[in-house]
Design a protein around this motif. Sequence first.
Motif, PDB file in Angstrom:
ATOM      1  N   GLY A 119       4.670   6.745 -12.464  1.00  0.00           N
ATOM      2  CA  GLY A 119       4.731   6.097 -11.097  1.00  0.00           C
ATOM      3  C   GLY A 119       3.811   4.863 -11.067  1.00  0.00           C
ATOM      4  N   ALA A 120       4.098   3.859  -9.979  1.00  0.00           N
ATOM      5  CA  ALA A 120       3.183   2.649 -10.014  1.00  0.00           C
ATOM      6  C   ALA A 120       3.413   1.855  -8.900  1.00  0.00           C
ATOM      7  CB  ALA A 120       3.767   1.577 -11.404  1.00  0.00           C
ATOM      8  N   ASN A 121       2.524   1.236  -8.272  1.00  0.00           N
ATOM      9  CA  ASN A 121       2.698   0.513  -7.049  1.00  0.00           C
ATOM     10  C   ASN A 121       1.828  -0.800  -6.898  1.00  0.00           C
ATOM     11  OD1 ASN A 121       0.195   1.567  -6.215  1.00  0.00           O
ATOM     12  ND2 ASN A 121       0.520   1.654  -4.108  1.00  0.00           N
ATOM     13  N   LEU A 122       1.303  -1.131  -8.277  1.00  0.00           N
ATOM     14  CA  LEU A 122       0.435  -2.408  -8.037  1.00  0.00           C
ATOM     15  C   LEU A 122       0.821  -3.073  -9.310  1.00  0.00           C
ATOM     16  CD1 LEU A 122      -3.388  -1.311  -7.847  1.00  0.00           C
ATOM     17  CD2 LEU A 122      -1.872  -2.089  -6.172  1.00  0.00           C
ATOM     18  N   ASN A 123       0.852  -4.637  -9.167  1.00  0.00           N
ATOM     19  CA  ASN A 123       1.339  -5.478 -10.283  1.00  0.00           C
ATOM     20  C   ASN A 123       0.337  -5.488 -11.390  1.00  0.00           C
ATOM     21  OD1 ASN A 123       3.670  -6.096  -8.637  1.00  0.00           O
ATOM     22  ND2 ASN A 123       2.968  -8.108  -8.001  1.00  0.00           N
ATOM     23  N   LEU A 124       0.957  -5.592 -12.454  1.00  0.00           N
ATOM     24  CA  LEU A 124      -0.319  -5.544 -13.575  1.00  0.00           C
ATOM     25  C   LEU A 124       0.059  -6.971 -14.439  1.00  0.00           C
ATOM     26  CD1 LEU A 124      -2.121  -4.163 -15.607  1.00  0.00           C
ATOM     27  CD2 LEU A 124      -0.059  -3.086 -16.647  1.00  0.00           C
ATOM     28  N   ARG A 125      -0.833  -7.919 -14.494  1.00  0.00           N
ATOM     29  CA  ARG A 125      -0.646  -8.878 -15.390  1.00  0.00           C
ATOM     30  C   ARG A 125       0.581  -9.933 -14.781  1.00  0.00           C
ATOM     31  NH1 ARG A 125      -1.259  -5.166 -19.694  1.00  0.00           N
ATOM     32  NH2 ARG A 125      -3.352  -4.588 -19.933  1.00  0.00           N
TER      33      ARG A 125
ATOM     34  N   THR B 109       9.605   4.584  -3.539  1.00  0.00           N
ATOM     35  CA  THR B 109       9.028   5.553  -2.570  1.00  0.00           C
ATOM     36  C   THR B 109       7.956   4.994  -1.726  1.00  0.00           C
ATOM     37  OG1 THR B 109       9.271   7.145  -4.462  1.00  0.00           O
ATOM     38  CG2 THR B 109       8.059   8.081  -2.586  1.00  0.00           C
ATOM     39  N   PRO B 110       7.830   5.384  -0.375  1.00  0.00           N
ATOM     40  CA  PRO B 110       6.750   4.736   0.502  1.00  0.00           C
ATOM     41  C   PRO B 110       5.451   5.283  -0.231  1.00  0.00           C
ATOM     42  CG  PRO B 110       8.592   5.764   1.777  1.00  0.00           C
ATOM     43  CD  PRO B 110       8.915   6.035   0.406  1.00  0.00           C
ATOM     44  N   CYS B 111       4.150   4.337   0.037  1.00  0.00           N
ATOM     45  CA  CYS B 111       2.879   4.854  -0.396  1.00  0.00           C
ATOM     46  C   CYS B 111       2.632   6.006   0.209  1.00  0.00           C
ATOM     47  CB  CYS B 111       2.154   3.731  -0.167  1.00  0.00           C
ATOM     48  SG  CYS B 111       0.605   4.032  -1.089  1.00  0.00           S
ATOM     49  N   PHE B 112       1.930   6.954  -0.480  1.00  0.00           N
ATOM     50  CA  PHE B 112       1.359   8.135   0.078  1.00  0.00           C
ATOM     51  C   PHE B 112      -0.210   8.138   0.179  1.00  0.00           C
ATOM     52  CE2 PHE B 112      -0.611  12.330  -0.457  1.00  0.00           C
ATOM     53  CZ  PHE B 112      -0.311  13.161   0.675  1.00  0.00           C
ATOM     54  N   PRO B 113      -0.939   8.276   1.222  1.00  0.00           N
ATOM     55  CA  PRO B 113      -0.541   8.325   2.516  1.00  0.00           C
ATOM     56  C   PRO B 113      -0.014   6.949   2.983  1.00  0.00           C
ATOM     57  CG  PRO B 113      -2.908   8.484   2.311  1.00  0.00           C
ATOM     58  CD  PRO B 113      -2.153   8.255   1.011  1.00  0.00           C
TER      59      PRO B 113
ATOM     60  N   TYR C  26       5.614   2.671  -3.866  1.00  0.00           N
ATOM     61  CA  TYR C  26       5.737   3.110  -5.204  1.00  0.00           C
ATOM     62  C   TYR C  26       7.032   2.956  -6.112  1.00  0.00           C
ATOM     63  CZ  TYR C  26       1.426   5.060  -5.721  1.00  0.00           C
ATOM     64  OH  TYR C  26      -0.166   5.364  -5.793  1.00  0.00           O
ATOM     65  N   VAL C  27       7.151   2.804  -7.148  1.00  0.00           N
ATOM     66  CA  VAL C  27       8.393   2.958  -8.133  1.00  0.00           C
ATOM     67  C   VAL C  27       7.898   4.054  -9.039  1.00  0.00           C
ATOM     68  CG1 VAL C  27       9.826   1.825  -9.993  1.00  0.00           C
ATOM     69  CG2 VAL C  27       8.824   0.400  -8.228  1.00  0.00           C
ATOM     70  N   ASN C  28       9.021   4.840  -8.861  1.00  0.00           N
ATOM     71  CA  ASN C  28       8.904   6.378  -9.453  1.00  0.00           C
ATOM     72  C   ASN C  28      10.018   6.582 -10.417  1.00  0.00           C
ATOM     73  OD1 ASN C  28       7.561   7.112  -6.450  1.00  0.00           O
ATOM     74  ND2 ASN C  28       6.288   7.858  -8.415  1.00  0.00           N
TER      75      ASN C  28
ATOM     76  N   ALA D  89       8.988  14.999  -3.414  1.00  0.00           N
ATOM     77  CA  ALA D  89      10.311  14.455  -3.456  1.00  0.00           C
ATOM     78  C   ALA D  89      10.180  13.570  -4.580  1.00  0.00           C
ATOM     79  CB  ALA D  89      10.811  14.026  -2.022  1.00  0.00           C
ATOM     80  N   PHE D  90       9.071  12.641  -4.418  1.00  0.00           N
ATOM     81  CA  PHE D  90       8.782  11.367  -5.452  1.00  0.00           C
ATOM     82  C   PHE D  90       8.829  12.007  -6.843  1.00  0.00           C
ATOM     83  CE2 PHE D  90       4.662  12.174  -4.228  1.00  0.00           C
ATOM     84  CZ  PHE D  90       3.890  12.355  -5.503  1.00  0.00           C
ATOM     85  N   VAL D  91       8.687  13.164  -7.056  1.00  0.00           N
ATOM     86  CA  VAL D  91       8.715  13.978  -8.728  1.00  0.00           C
ATOM     87  C   VAL D  91      10.082  14.352  -8.628  1.00  0.00           C
ATOM     88  CG1 VAL D  91       7.605  15.487  -9.928  1.00  0.00           C
ATOM     89  CG2 VAL D  91       6.244  14.021  -8.476  1.00  0.00           C
ATOM     90  N   LEU D  92      10.493  15.243  -7.779  1.00  0.00           N
ATOM     91  CA  LEU D  92      11.617  16.131  -7.939  1.00  0.00           C
ATOM     92  C   LEU D  92      12.937  15.111  -8.099  1.00  0.00           C
ATOM     93  CD1 LEU D  92      10.759  19.156  -5.744  1.00  0.00           C
ATOM     94  CD2 LEU D  92      10.983  19.306  -8.248  1.00  0.00           C
ATOM     95  N   VAL D  93      13.056  14.158  -7.137  1.00  0.00           N
ATOM     96  CA  VAL D  93      14.347  13.564  -7.176  1.00  0.00           C
ATOM     97  C   VAL D  93      14.453  12.811  -8.432  1.00  0.00           C
ATOM     98  CG1 VAL D  93      15.509  11.619  -5.874  1.00  0.00           C
ATOM     99  CG2 VAL D  93      14.339  13.395  -4.507  1.00  0.00           C
ATOM    100  N   PRO D  94      13.479  12.062  -8.925  1.00  0.00           N
ATOM    101  CA  PRO D  94      13.862  11.490 -10.107  1.00  0.00           C
ATOM    102  C   PRO D  94      13.961  12.591 -11.343  1.00  0.00           C
ATOM    103  CG  PRO D  94      12.101  10.393  -9.180  1.00  0.00           C
ATOM    104  CD  PRO D  94      12.443  11.562  -8.269  1.00  0.00           C
ATOM    105  N   MET D  95      13.251  13.488 -11.137  1.00  0.00           N
ATOM    106  CA  MET D  95      13.181  14.679 -12.154  1.00  0.00           C
ATOM    107  C   MET D  95      14.745  15.519 -12.056  1.00  0.00           C
ATOM    108  SD  MET D  95      10.747  18.116 -12.472  1.00  0.00           S
ATOM    109  CE  MET D  95      10.957  19.368 -13.885  1.00  0.00           C
ATOM    110  N   ALA D  96      15.454  15.546 -10.971  1.00  0.00           N
ATOM    111  CA  ALA D  96      16.750  16.142 -11.079  1.00  0.00           C
ATOM    112  C   ALA D  96      17.746  15.207 -11.990  1.00  0.00           C
ATOM    113  CB  ALA D  96      17.310  16.093  -9.670  1.00  0.00           C
TER     114      ALA D  96
END
Length: 189
Positions: free
Chosen positions: A13-19, A50-54, A61-63, A149-156
């Motif tokens: 998962g990531a939600n911030l730009n890097l370089r 995925t919307p940021c939590f909280p 996020y991108v998961n 869900a943000f783990v299980l949906v990709p895991m599926a």
Amino acid sequence: MSNFSSKAVIALGANLNLRSFGPKVTLQRALDAILRQGVVIRAVSRFFETPCFPAGAGPDYVNAAALIETGKTPGEVLKFLHEVEHEFGRERVQRWGMRTLDLDLVCYEDRVLPDREEYDRWLKLAPEDQKRQAPEQLILPHPRLQDRAFVLVPMADVAPDWRHPVLGRTVTEMVAGLPTEDVEVVTPL
């Protein structure tokens, strides 16, 4: 390192730009970095937003999830995941904060670590205590896996038939057990 090869799932998962690169590029590069650790990537899920939590705590996020095969122990896998996170500018300061990269070892075959008693303690931990306490050692499967869900949906995408060794449900069954609205906000990119 043993010659025996085991399958494990890593959640990314990531939600911030890097370089100046967006989270999607970061995840792609993280997968390359994982490959350089001498593990085999058997499958990679689609990328999901995925919307940021909280809610409202930052950008979406991108998961994703990756099914790997490795001769490394769970502890060795966790160590190299932390090294890869560090390489991508992750500092483990705030739990559930914004991050350039988050890599979690979600499951390793059907192992329950460190033991069933300690696993059950983390499994039953009240939500407010989850925020305050972080385990000192690796807990497998990830004790919050069945709620996320943000783990299980990709895991599926990569391990739909993996069966939780404690809960006895497959990934597909765990996704089906989540609130519909939680699953619907995890959208393929």
